[in-house]
Write an enzyme that holds these catalytic residues in place. Structure first.
Site, PDB file in Angstrom:
ATOM      1  N   LYS A   1       0.837  -1.211   0.000  1.00 52.99           N
ATOM      2  CA  LYS A   1       0.000   0.000   0.000  1.00 52.99           C
ATOM      3  C   LYS A   1       0.872   1.262   0.000  1.00 52.99           C
ATOM      4  CE  LYS A   1      -3.002   2.985   0.307  1.00 52.99           C
ATOM      5  NZ  LYS A   1      -4.389   3.260   0.427  1.00 52.99           N
TER       6      LYS A   1
ATOM      7  N   CYS B   1      -3.372  10.831   1.862  1.00 53.25           N
ATOM      8  CA  CYS B   1      -2.753   9.553   1.487  1.00 53.25           C
ATOM      9  C   CYS B   1      -1.381   9.793   0.887  1.00 53.25           C
ATOM     10  CB  CYS B   1      -3.658   8.840   0.489  1.00 53.25           C
ATOM     11  SG  CYS B   1      -5.341   8.722   1.092  1.00 53.25           S
TER      12      CYS B   1
HETATM   13  N1  SAJ Z   1      -2.298  15.036  -8.411  1.00 49.14           N
HETATM   14  C1  SAJ Z   1      -1.521  15.810  -9.271  1.00 49.14           C
HETATM   15  N2  SAJ Z   1      -1.251  15.330 -10.506  1.00 49.14           N
HETATM   16  C2  SAJ Z   1      -1.716  14.118 -10.936  1.00 49.14           C
HETATM   17  C3  SAJ Z   1      -2.497  13.333 -10.069  1.00 49.14           C
HETATM   18  C4  SAJ Z   1      -2.777  13.813  -8.814  1.00 49.14           C
HETATM   19  O1  SAJ Z   1      -1.066  16.908  -8.905  1.00 49.14           O
HETATM   20  O2  SAJ Z   1      -1.437  13.760 -12.091  1.00 49.14           O
HETATM   21  C5  SAJ Z   1      -2.568  15.530  -7.040  1.00 49.14           C
HETATM   22  C6  SAJ Z   1      -4.055  15.723  -6.746  1.00 49.14           C
HETATM   23  O3  SAJ Z   1      -4.503  16.982  -7.159  1.00 49.14           O
HETATM   24  C7  SAJ Z   1      -4.057  15.571  -5.232  1.00 49.14           C
HETATM   25  C8  SAJ Z   1      -2.975  14.523  -4.991  1.00 49.14           C
HETATM   26  O4  SAJ Z   1      -2.166  14.518  -6.138  1.00 49.14           O
HETATM   27  O5  SAJ Z   1      -3.682  16.778  -4.593  1.00 49.14           O
HETATM   28  C9  SAJ Z   1      -3.488  13.130  -4.730  1.00 49.14           C
HETATM   29  O6  SAJ Z   1      -4.602  12.830  -5.577  1.00 49.14           O
HETATM   30  P1  SAJ Z   1      -4.806  11.415  -6.261  1.00 49.14           P
HETATM   31  O7  SAJ Z   1      -6.057  11.485  -7.044  1.00 49.14           O
HETATM   32  O8  SAJ Z   1      -3.585  11.001  -6.971  1.00 49.14           O
HETATM   33  O9  SAJ Z   1      -4.901  10.394  -5.049  1.00 49.14           O
HETATM   34  P2  SAJ Z   1      -5.789  10.327  -3.708  1.00 49.14           P
HETATM   35  O10 SAJ Z   1      -4.955  10.859  -2.597  1.00 49.14           O
HETATM   36  O11 SAJ Z   1      -7.146  10.872  -3.880  1.00 49.14           O
HETATM   37  O12 SAJ Z   1      -5.926   8.721  -3.572  1.00 49.14           O
HETATM   38  C10 SAJ Z   1      -4.758   7.932  -3.534  1.00 49.14           C
HETATM   39  C11 SAJ Z   1      -4.934   6.779  -4.556  1.00 49.14           C
HETATM   40  N3  SAJ Z   1      -3.657   6.096  -4.723  1.00 49.14           N
HETATM   41  C12 SAJ Z   1      -3.139   5.847  -5.943  1.00 49.14           C
HETATM   42  O13 SAJ Z   1      -3.649   6.227  -6.942  1.00 49.14           O
HETATM   43  C13 SAJ Z   1      -1.870   5.066  -5.969  1.00 49.14           C
HETATM   44  C14 SAJ Z   1      -6.027   5.834  -4.070  1.00 49.14           C
HETATM   45  O14 SAJ Z   1      -6.113   4.698  -4.915  1.00 49.14           O
HETATM   46  C15 SAJ Z   1      -5.746   5.379  -2.642  1.00 49.14           C
HETATM   47  O15 SAJ Z   1      -6.777   4.536  -2.148  1.00 49.14           O
HETATM   48  C16 SAJ Z   1      -5.673   6.618  -1.755  1.00 49.14           C
HETATM   49  O16 SAJ Z   1      -4.588   7.439  -2.222  1.00 49.14           O
HETATM   50  C17 SAJ Z   1      -5.440   6.187  -0.323  1.00 49.14           C
HETATM   51  O17 SAJ Z   1      -6.407   6.182   0.454  1.00 49.14           O
HETATM   52  O18 SAJ Z   1      -4.322   5.799   0.002  1.00 49.14           O
END
Ligand code: SAJ
Length: 415
Positions: free
Chosen positions: A214, A268
């Protein structure tokens, strides 16, 4: 007896408890916050997630889900409480397992032989073993005669959640799952439980591998976003449109660059990689650097806004979005919140904030310096428009209304 007792009714615990209940399991949800317990028992919700209200209402009205402040004896206990970090003498980002520990200890009075304890919270490697130790310690205090039997007869597993905020209910059912047991029997029992609703594949492993798996998933995404954020800084200096660059580079069959933004938020990805750094600080060099790159991005945005605002006598700055990402109401570890708070503290100008997912100004932003406003009103009044979150409402905004304004689009949606 309950089939499942879910400890922690937040973003993970509540959907999980509700989905078990709608699949016929008798579920008790436990939360230490009385308001949460009351809200759920009314069939209502305290967090925003598409369709969660419908699911919780159905679960509560079916009679299969109820909430309480204390756990009761159940075949399975699922721990889904927060695992934030804390400042220690040696590490400002050390994992804080207080909530996992107190949830585990709270089970000592109710566990029976043959029952299973599952940790769903994202946790450092070794936490499931620690849980077993905490429970045994507590049993020694209150049920010393039963310790030996219970130590042998309780199953422990780590089954991390992987659901994406904004599409949790779909992913809860369809994502593949990892079940890591302290024993193979525990992993198998966990798999049988999640089969009730999970249509994805379920893979069995040991608890430590599941814990690391994870953390690895989220660290991998963090490193990917850091690469995009670093590119955005380089491109700004070289006067290249980073979004166009990434779009073109991604036409290569083996390149998949993520998107730059104002920083990485949420509870996360901005947190979990630190658990790896804490476990192996001398080895986790890339993972640490990625965290630092992503954490420094808000400062870059702040500097750009200040520079822009400095061109006006009494600047009005519209900040669009406070949530940590698009189309959610979650402000935890949000770079947008940080940016607005810093701009307020620096007296950068009159700050109008637009956040369609909240009703009142959140704690952490000074009410005398920041006003919540509607999108149209904020943009109309603004000299500088700063797009911080790519919420649906902003993507579809009529860009002609931005004419004549200084625009800082940190998500590249108005290119
Ligand atoms: N973000 C960017 N650029 C991107 C993708 C995301 O700047 O290309 C930013 C988002 O705006 C945000 C942050 O990253 O601020 C995180 O967003 P996210 O959509 O990547 O992830 P989370 O935090 O909503 O959810 C993540 C997910 N993990 C992965 O994709 C590996 C989710 O599957 C997990 O269940 C979750 O963390 C968790 O609970 O751990």
């Amino acid at each position: 007896m309950n089939d499942v007792c879910v400890l922690g009714l937040g973003y993970i615990g509540l959907p999980t408890a509700s989905i078990f209940a709608t699949r016929g399991k008798r579920v008790l949800g436990v939360d230490v916050v009385p308001r949460v317990v009351e809200t759920i028992n009314r069939g209502e919700i305290h967090i925003e997630e598409p369709d969660l209200d419908v699911l919780v209402r159905a679960a509560v009205h079916s009679g299969n889900l109820r909430a309480a402040p204390q756990p009761e004896s159940s075949r399975v206990y699922i721990v889904a409480v927060p695992t934030p970090f804390k400042v220690t003498a040696t590490n400002p980002k050390a994992p804080d397992l207080t909530y996992v520990e107190s949830a585990t200890r709270s089970l000592a009075g109710v566990v029976r032989p043959g029952q299973m304890i599952i940790l769903e919270s994202t946790s450092p490697v070794g936490t499931t073993e620690l849980m077993q130790g905490w429970l045994v310690e507590e049993l020694q205090k209150i049920r010393p005669a039963e310790v030996t039997v219970l130590r042998e007869a309780l199953l422990f597993a780590h089954c991390p959640e992987r659901i994406l905020p904004g599409q949790m209910l779909r992913e809860l059912v369809s994502n593949d799952r990892i079940c890591g047991g302290l024993t193979p029997a525990a992993a198998e029992a966990a798999r049988d439980l999640y089969r009730v609703f999970c249509t994805g594949e379920i893979f069995l492993t040991d608890a430590r591998t599941a814990e690391m798996c994870k953390l690895t998933e989220n660290a991998s995404r963090d490193v990917g976003i850091a690469f995009a954020n670093e590119l955005s800084l380089i491109c700004e200096r070289l006067q290249i449109d980073v979004w166009e660059l990434i779009r073109l580079a991604n036409r290569h069959p083996r390149v998949k660059i993520l998107q730059p933004g104002p920083g990485v938020g949420g509870h996360c990805i901005a947190v979990d990689p630190w658990f790896i750094v804490d476990a192996a600080p001398d080895l986790a060099r890339l993972i640490r650097t990625a965290r630092e790159v992503n954490d420094s991005k808000p400062h870059h945005v702040i500097a750009r806004v200040q520079e822009c605002a400095g061109r006006f006598k009494a600047p009005v700055i519209a900040c669009l979005g406070l949530a940590f990402k698009a189309d959610v109401d979650d402000l935890r570890e949000s770079p947008a919140m940080d940016i607005v708070a810093h701009l307020a503290a620096a007296g950068a100008g009159r700050l109008l904030v637009v956040e369609p997912h909240i009703q009142s100004l959140p704690r952490g932003l000074p009410a005398d310096k920041v006003e919540l406003a509607s999108l149209d009103a904020a943009v109309k009044a603004a000299d500088v428009v700063v797009l911080l979150v790519n919420h649906r409402e902003f993507v579809g905004f009529d860009r002609r209304k931005l004419e004549g304004k200084a625009v800082i689009d940190t998500r590249g949606i108005w290119r």
